[in-house]
Motif scaffolding. Structure first.
Motif, PDB file in Angstrom:
ATOM      1  N   GLN A   1       2.642  -6.631   0.040  1.00 55.21           N
ATOM      2  CA  GLN A   1       2.287  -5.214  -0.013  1.00 55.21           C
ATOM      3  C   GLN A   1       0.790  -5.016  -0.033  1.00 55.21           C
ATOM      4  O   GLN A   1       0.270  -4.018   0.458  1.00 55.21           O
ATOM      5  CB  GLN A   1       2.895  -4.577  -1.265  1.00 55.21           C
ATOM      6  CG  GLN A   1       4.361  -4.276  -1.096  1.00 55.21           C
ATOM      7  CD  GLN A   1       4.930  -3.674  -2.344  1.00 55.21           C
ATOM      8  OE1 GLN A   1       4.175  -3.356  -3.273  1.00 55.21           O
ATOM      9  NE2 GLN A   1       6.225  -3.517  -2.391  1.00 55.21           N
ATOM     10  N   GLU A   2       0.125  -5.978  -0.660  1.00 55.52           N
ATOM     11  CA  GLU A   2      -1.320  -5.836  -0.761  1.00 55.52           C
ATOM     12  C   GLU A   2      -1.988  -6.092   0.577  1.00 55.52           C
ATOM     13  O   GLU A   2      -2.692  -5.258   1.108  1.00 55.52           O
ATOM     14  CB  GLU A   2      -1.858  -6.858  -1.788  1.00 55.52           C
ATOM     15  CG  GLU A   2      -1.623  -6.451  -3.209  1.00 55.52           C
ATOM     16  CD  GLU A   2      -2.378  -5.213  -3.567  1.00 55.52           C
ATOM     17  OE1 GLU A   2      -3.588  -5.169  -3.291  1.00 55.52           O
ATOM     18  OE2 GLU A   2      -1.764  -4.279  -4.104  1.00 55.52           O
TER      19      GLU A   2
ATOM     20  N   PHE B   1      -2.464 -12.981  -9.515  1.00 52.64           N
ATOM     21  CA  PHE B   1      -1.518 -13.961  -8.958  1.00 52.64           C
ATOM     22  C   PHE B   1      -1.843 -15.319  -9.548  1.00 52.64           C
ATOM     23  O   PHE B   1      -2.976 -15.779  -9.478  1.00 52.64           O
ATOM     24  CB  PHE B   1      -1.634 -14.003  -7.440  1.00 52.64           C
ATOM     25  CG  PHE B   1      -1.126 -12.763  -6.786  1.00 52.64           C
ATOM     26  CD1 PHE B   1      -1.983 -11.732  -6.466  1.00 52.64           C
ATOM     27  CD2 PHE B   1       0.228 -12.610  -6.518  1.00 52.64           C
ATOM     28  CE1 PHE B   1      -1.511 -10.569  -5.883  1.00 52.64           C
ATOM     29  CE2 PHE B   1       0.706 -11.461  -5.931  1.00 52.64           C
ATOM     30  CZ  PHE B   1      -0.157 -10.440  -5.611  1.00 52.64           C
TER      31      PHE B   1
ATOM     32  N   LEU C   1      -3.430 -12.222   3.550  1.00 53.57           N
ATOM     33  CA  LEU C   1      -3.322 -13.123   2.401  1.00 53.57           C
ATOM     34  C   LEU C   1      -1.902 -13.663   2.281  1.00 53.57           C
ATOM     35  O   LEU C   1      -1.690 -14.821   1.906  1.00 53.57           O
ATOM     36  CB  LEU C   1      -3.708 -12.385   1.118  1.00 53.57           C
ATOM     37  CG  LEU C   1      -5.204 -12.120   0.943  1.00 53.57           C
ATOM     38  CD1 LEU C   1      -5.422 -11.324  -0.325  1.00 53.57           C
ATOM     39  CD2 LEU C   1      -5.983 -13.398   0.889  1.00 53.57           C
TER      40      LEU C   1
ATOM     41  N   ASN D   1       0.397 -23.473  -1.403  1.00 54.19           N
ATOM     42  CA  ASN D   1      -0.436 -22.307  -1.155  1.00 54.19           C
ATOM     43  C   ASN D   1       0.095 -21.039  -1.785  1.00 54.19           C
ATOM     44  O   ASN D   1      -0.629 -20.041  -1.884  1.00 54.19           O
ATOM     45  CB  ASN D   1      -0.530 -22.072   0.362  1.00 54.19           C
ATOM     46  CG  ASN D   1      -1.424 -23.101   1.020  1.00 54.19           C
ATOM     47  OD1 ASN D   1      -2.385 -23.537   0.426  1.00 54.19           O
ATOM     48  ND2 ASN D   1      -1.085 -23.466   2.241  1.00 54.19           N
ATOM     49  N   ALA D   2       1.340 -21.025  -2.175  1.00 53.71           N
ATOM     50  CA  ALA D   2       1.946 -19.774  -2.634  1.00 53.71           C
ATOM     51  C   ALA D   2       1.758 -19.624  -4.130  1.00 53.71           C
ATOM     52  O   ALA D   2       1.759 -20.602  -4.873  1.00 53.71           O
ATOM     53  CB  ALA D   2       3.435 -19.772  -2.295  1.00 53.71           C
TER      54      ALA D   2
ATOM     55  N   LYS E   1      -3.779  -6.670  -9.735  1.00 43.55           N
ATOM     56  CA  LYS E   1      -2.663  -7.621  -9.652  1.00 43.55           C
ATOM     57  C   LYS E   1      -3.242  -9.017  -9.789  1.00 43.55           C
ATOM     58  O   LYS E   1      -4.155  -9.393  -9.068  1.00 43.55           O
ATOM     59  CB  LYS E   1      -1.996  -7.514  -8.280  1.00 43.55           C
ATOM     60  CG  LYS E   1      -1.126  -6.313  -8.117  1.00 43.55           C
ATOM     61  CD  LYS E   1      -0.353  -6.393  -6.812  1.00 43.55           C
ATOM     62  CE  LYS E   1       0.448  -5.140  -6.587  1.00 43.55           C
ATOM     63  NZ  LYS E   1       1.070  -5.099  -5.273  1.00 43.55           N
TER      64      LYS E   1
ATOM     65  N   SER F   1      -5.557  -0.406  -0.409  1.00 46.35           N
ATOM     66  CA  SER F   1      -4.615  -0.364  -1.524  1.00 46.35           C
ATOM     67  C   SER F   1      -5.396  -0.238  -2.826  1.00 46.35           C
ATOM     68  O   SER F   1      -6.486  -0.780  -2.966  1.00 46.35           O
ATOM     69  CB  SER F   1      -3.787  -1.654  -1.529  1.00 46.35           C
ATOM     70  OG  SER F   1      -3.906  -2.317  -2.746  1.00 46.35           O
TER      71      SER F   1
ATOM     72  N   GLU G   1       9.026 -12.761  -5.914  1.00 47.47           N
ATOM     73  CA  GLU G   1       8.483 -11.453  -6.277  1.00 47.47           C
ATOM     74  C   GLU G   1       6.987 -11.403  -6.063  1.00 47.47           C
ATOM     75  O   GLU G   1       6.448 -10.416  -5.544  1.00 47.47           O
ATOM     76  CB  GLU G   1       8.783 -11.190  -7.757  1.00 47.47           C
ATOM     77  CG  GLU G   1       9.940 -10.260  -7.991  1.00 47.47           C
ATOM     78  CD  GLU G   1       9.947  -9.752  -9.402  1.00 47.47           C
ATOM     79  OE1 GLU G   1      10.788 -10.206 -10.183  1.00 47.47           O
ATOM     80  OE2 GLU G   1       9.061  -8.928  -9.711  1.00 47.47           O
ATOM     81  N   ALA G   2       6.309 -12.484  -6.468  1.00 54.99           N
ATOM     82  CA  ALA G   2       4.856 -12.515  -6.305  1.00 54.99           C
ATOM     83  C   ALA G   2       4.484 -12.404  -4.827  1.00 54.99           C
ATOM     84  O   ALA G   2       3.550 -11.687  -4.452  1.00 54.99           O
ATOM     85  CB  ALA G   2       4.301 -13.809  -6.895  1.00 54.99           C
ATOM     86  N   LEU G   3       5.255 -13.103  -3.981  1.00 56.54           N
ATOM     87  CA  LEU G   3       4.944 -13.053  -2.552  1.00 56.54           C
ATOM     88  C   LEU G   3       5.189 -11.658  -1.986  1.00 56.54           C
ATOM     89  O   LEU G   3       4.439 -11.181  -1.130  1.00 56.54           O
ATOM     90  CB  LEU G   3       5.788 -14.084  -1.800  1.00 56.54           C
ATOM     91  CG  LEU G   3       5.301 -15.519  -1.961  1.00 56.54           C
ATOM     92  CD1 LEU G   3       6.314 -16.472  -1.356  1.00 56.54           C
ATOM     93  CD2 LEU G   3       3.963 -15.720  -1.302  1.00 56.54           C
TER      94      LEU G   3
ATOM     95  N   GLY H   1       3.652 -16.813  -9.630  1.00 59.65           N
ATOM     96  CA  GLY H   1       4.026 -15.611 -10.381  1.00 59.65           C
ATOM     97  C   GLY H   1       2.904 -14.610 -10.249  1.00 59.65           C
ATOM     98  O   GLY H   1       1.829 -14.907  -9.732  1.00 59.65           O
ATOM     99  N   TYR H   2       3.191 -13.396 -10.700  1.00 57.16           N
ATOM    100  CA  TYR H   2       2.129 -12.411 -10.650  1.00 57.16           C
ATOM    101  C   TYR H   2       2.259 -11.473 -11.836  1.00 57.16           C
ATOM    102  O   TYR H   2       3.275 -11.434 -12.522  1.00 57.16           O
ATOM    103  CB  TYR H   2       2.184 -11.622  -9.339  1.00 57.16           C
ATOM    104  CG  TYR H   2       3.151 -10.461  -9.366  1.00 57.16           C
ATOM    105  CD1 TYR H   2       4.510 -10.691  -9.349  1.00 57.16           C
ATOM    106  CD2 TYR H   2       2.707  -9.154  -9.412  1.00 57.16           C
ATOM    107  CE1 TYR H   2       5.401  -9.643  -9.374  1.00 57.16           C
ATOM    108  CE2 TYR H   2       3.590  -8.106  -9.433  1.00 57.16           C
ATOM    109  CZ  TYR H   2       4.929  -8.347  -9.411  1.00 57.16           C
ATOM    110  OH  TYR H   2       5.807  -7.316  -9.446  1.00 57.16           O
TER     111      TYR H   2
ATOM    112  N   GLU I   1       4.913  -8.824  -3.606  1.00 55.73           N
ATOM    113  CA  GLU I   1       3.805  -7.956  -4.028  1.00 55.73           C
ATOM    114  C   GLU I   1       2.561  -8.253  -3.214  1.00 55.73           C
ATOM    115  O   GLU I   1       1.808  -7.353  -2.835  1.00 55.73           O
ATOM    116  CB  GLU I   1       3.512  -8.188  -5.519  1.00 55.73           C
ATOM    117  CG  GLU I   1       4.578  -7.650  -6.445  1.00 55.73           C
ATOM    118  CD  GLU I   1       4.539  -6.148  -6.537  1.00 55.73           C
ATOM    119  OE1 GLU I   1       3.426  -5.575  -6.522  1.00 55.73           O
ATOM    120  OE2 GLU I   1       5.614  -5.535  -6.595  1.00 55.73           O
ATOM    121  N   LEU I   2       2.351  -9.531  -2.951  1.00 58.92           N
ATOM    122  CA  LEU I   2       1.156  -9.905  -2.188  1.00 58.92           C
ATOM    123  C   LEU I   2       1.227  -9.328  -0.785  1.00 58.92           C
ATOM    124  O   LEU I   2       0.222  -8.880  -0.219  1.00 58.92           O
ATOM    125  CB  LEU I   2       1.051 -11.434  -2.131  1.00 58.92           C
ATOM    126  CG  LEU I   2      -0.192 -11.985  -1.423  1.00 58.92           C
ATOM    127  CD1 LEU I   2      -1.443 -11.480  -2.090  1.00 58.92           C
ATOM    128  CD2 LEU I   2      -0.168 -13.494  -1.423  1.00 58.92           C
TER     129      LEU I   2
ATOM    130  N   ALA J   1      -0.649 -17.469   2.256  1.00 55.26           N
ATOM    131  CA  ALA J   1       0.087 -18.021   1.115  1.00 55.26           C
ATOM    132  C   ALA J   1       1.354 -18.742   1.551  1.00 55.26           C
ATOM    133  O   ALA J   1       1.744 -19.727   0.935  1.00 55.26           O
ATOM    134  CB  ALA J   1       0.432 -16.897   0.137  1.00 55.26           C
TER     135      ALA J   1
END
Lengths: 289, 264
Positions: free
Chosen positions: B210-211, A241, B215, A216-217, A239, A50, B203-205, A220-221, B207-208, B219
């Motif tokens: 997709q990456e 996080f 990971l 762990n999560a 990106k 990616s 949303e962050a999850l 925001g990003y 996107e993650l 998470a």
């Protein structure tokens, strides 16, 4: 969120709307402007092909130490509730004693049953007791709610604005200018993103700060694309996080220089961060009270 | 013994004795099942029979001896299996049997296998009832704050009724209405805040994911070290560094309740 992305896409190299530029990338660019070669570890694009680089950032918060002041409506309501509670209550022992003593004093003044009743009760009156209690209370001096750091507006101190959440911001040099941002570190192969954030904290504070990570999560990003000059075929952007952590103990003052870091509250974020960055919906991580 | 319908000549031989017992028990059983206690006397008889081993014909003798009225309730033994009573062979067999068996005394009381089980079943039922009764009366630990001590309910402790003038009561009502509106807005704002934080996280999850799937899996894993999470809440004034609380002795009179289990 797509619109600001596109704006950055068309921005020039000096587009200052994007606060996040990788130090490594810029260093390489300045050193060898022709070769936009990124450091070896990311050349193979460890993200599985990616084009986005991964950064783990840390949203370290100091939770409030004292309660917030009451609004006028709350003050009114509190008084009303106290009044109603007193009206609905019964007499306590102390109050009954006070009433009886008042009656006794009246009877004394009326000159009836003078000496007989004096022997029944103590000489210590209710009024005296209350006075002693008052004196004792005045002897205790609590700490002021508005601290010295508030008056001096010392941004690096942790004792400022004790009734609000404070977030740590660091000033990083990106390319040609310095910007304020949340501390971050680039993701390395073999660690989770939370590990990246923890590493960022460790490198920043040299292990003098203890923080409790909330899960762990990420909370925001933020996604951004590099200006045209810094893009390679492997990375067109990054990106970031964010991971939330609560400060438990420790201070950064030993680790960092004086003006490099700041503990800011929610209202002051706007002074430090770029407006576009702040307006990001994903920066809802700053939705703390 | 002459239950009604039984032919006069002597007690039956061993074979008929057994059969009679079976029949008797069969009938008895059905009677017990069908009529769940028709009469007091019957119940006593049935109970006696059920609790102890079902006896032989001699048991009926004992019952007969106890209550004369029982005879009428005794089942009329029907003899569907009895071999032709009219046959002479039966009579002769009986005659020989008379000599063979000691028929003077009571036949031995055999304890059947079914009966201990029935006994046990009845005992268990009783125990269950006792347990149920014990369970119902389980006491909860009383909350001291909610129990008004008796001395505060006396007459002399009551305050005089406050006379609230009309304007004051009006002002109070209006203030309470404003307060409800304020609290509603506060609750809505809090919910909105929480929802937006959750959305940002989701949303962050996304996107993650997709990456990198790896990971993402790391998470969304549960963090066991997070809970139990303890934190001191905010106070009214900040803590004084180096504060020493005043010394003093105190007697701790808090009541501690311990659960006592009664075992039988």
């Amino acid at each position: 969120m797509a619109a600001p992305m596109r704006k950055m896409l068309h921005g020039t190299a000096r587009s200052l709307e994007c606060p996040w530029r990788l130090r490594t990338l810029c260093a390489a660019a300045t050193a060898a402007p022709a070769a936009a070669a990124t450091p070896g570890k990311s050349a193979a694009s460890p993200n599985g092909g990616s084009p986005w680089r991964l950064l783990g950032a840390l949203c370290l918060q100091r939770p409030p130490v004292i309660s917030q002041p009451l609004s006028p409506l709350q003050v009114e309501m509190a008084e009303l509730l106290e009044q109603i509670e007193v009206e609905k209550s019964r007499y306590s022992d102390h109050e009954i004693r006070a009433l009886e003593e008042a009656q006794r004093l009246e009877r004394k003044k009326a000159d009836i049953y003078d000496s007989d009743d004096d022997d029944e009760k103590d000489i210590l009156l209710v009024q005296d007791l209350e006075d002693t209690w008052e004196q004792k209370f005045l002897q205790f001096k609590p700490e002021p709610r508005v601290t010295e750091a508030d008056k001096k507006n010392d941004q690096t101190s942790l004792h400022r604005k004790l009734d609000q959440n404070l977030v740590l911001l660091v000033k990083e040099k990106l390319g040609d200018q310095e910007t304020w941002m949340l501390p971050y570190a680039e993701w390395q192969v073999g660690e989770t993103l939370r590990g990246t954030a923890e590493r960022a904290l460790a490198t920043l504070s040299q292990n003098s700060v203890e923080a409790k990570f909330l899960g762990n999560a990420p909370c925001g990003y933020y996604k951004f694309k590099f200006p045209q000059a810094f893009r390679t075929e492997n990375s067109i952007g990054a990106k970031v996080f964010f991971f939330k952590a609560l400060l438990q103990s420790g201070n950064l003052s030993q680790a960092r220089k004086k003006n490099d870091h700041a503990w800011v509250s929610k209202e002051e974020l706007g002074d430090y961060l770029k407006p576009k960055y702040l307006a990001q919906k994903t920066v809802a991580v700053f939705q703390f009270a | 013994m002459t239950p009604q319908g039984h032919p006069a000549p002597g007690p039956p031989d061993s074979q008929t004795i057994l059969r009679w017992k079976e029949v008797r028990t069969g009938v008895r059983a059905t009677r017990v099942l069908n009529s769940g206690g028709s009469g007091g006397a019957w119940d006593a008889g049935a109970e006696a029979e059920a609790m102890a081993a079902l006896g032989a014909a001699a048991r009926a003798l004992a019952l007969q001896g106890r209550s004369g009225g029982l005879r009428a309730c005794l089942p009329r033994p029907c003899w569907p299996h009895a071999p032709g009573r009219e046959s002479h062979l039966w009579a002769t067999a009986l005659l020989s049997l008379r000599a063979a068996l000691p028929v003077r005394g009571e036949p031995l009381r055999k304890k059947k296998k079914v009966d201990p089980r029935k006994e046990q079943a009845a005992k268990d039922r009783l125990k269950k009832k006792i347990k149920k009764l014990e369970k119902v009366s389980q006491e909860l630990i009383p909350i001291e704050d909610f129990i008004t001590p008796v001395k505060y309910l006396q007459e002399e402790r009551q305050r005089p009724e406050p006379e609230v003038p009309f304007e004051v009561s009006e002002r109070r009502t209006l203030l309470m209405k404003k307060w409800t509106l304020y609290k509603q807005q506060e609750a809505e704002a809090e919910q909105k805040k929480i929802r937006s934080m959750l959305e940002a996280q989701q949303e962050a999850l996304r996107e993650l994911r997709q990456e990198s799937e790896l990971l993402y899996q790391a998470a969304i894993r549960r963090d066991d070290s997070l809970f139990p999470f303890e934190k001191e809440g905010p106070t009214y004034t900040p803590a004084t560094p180096g504060y020493q609380a005043p010394e003093g002795k105190y007697n701790d009179v808090t009541k501690v309740y311990v659960q006592v289990v009664h075992k039988r």
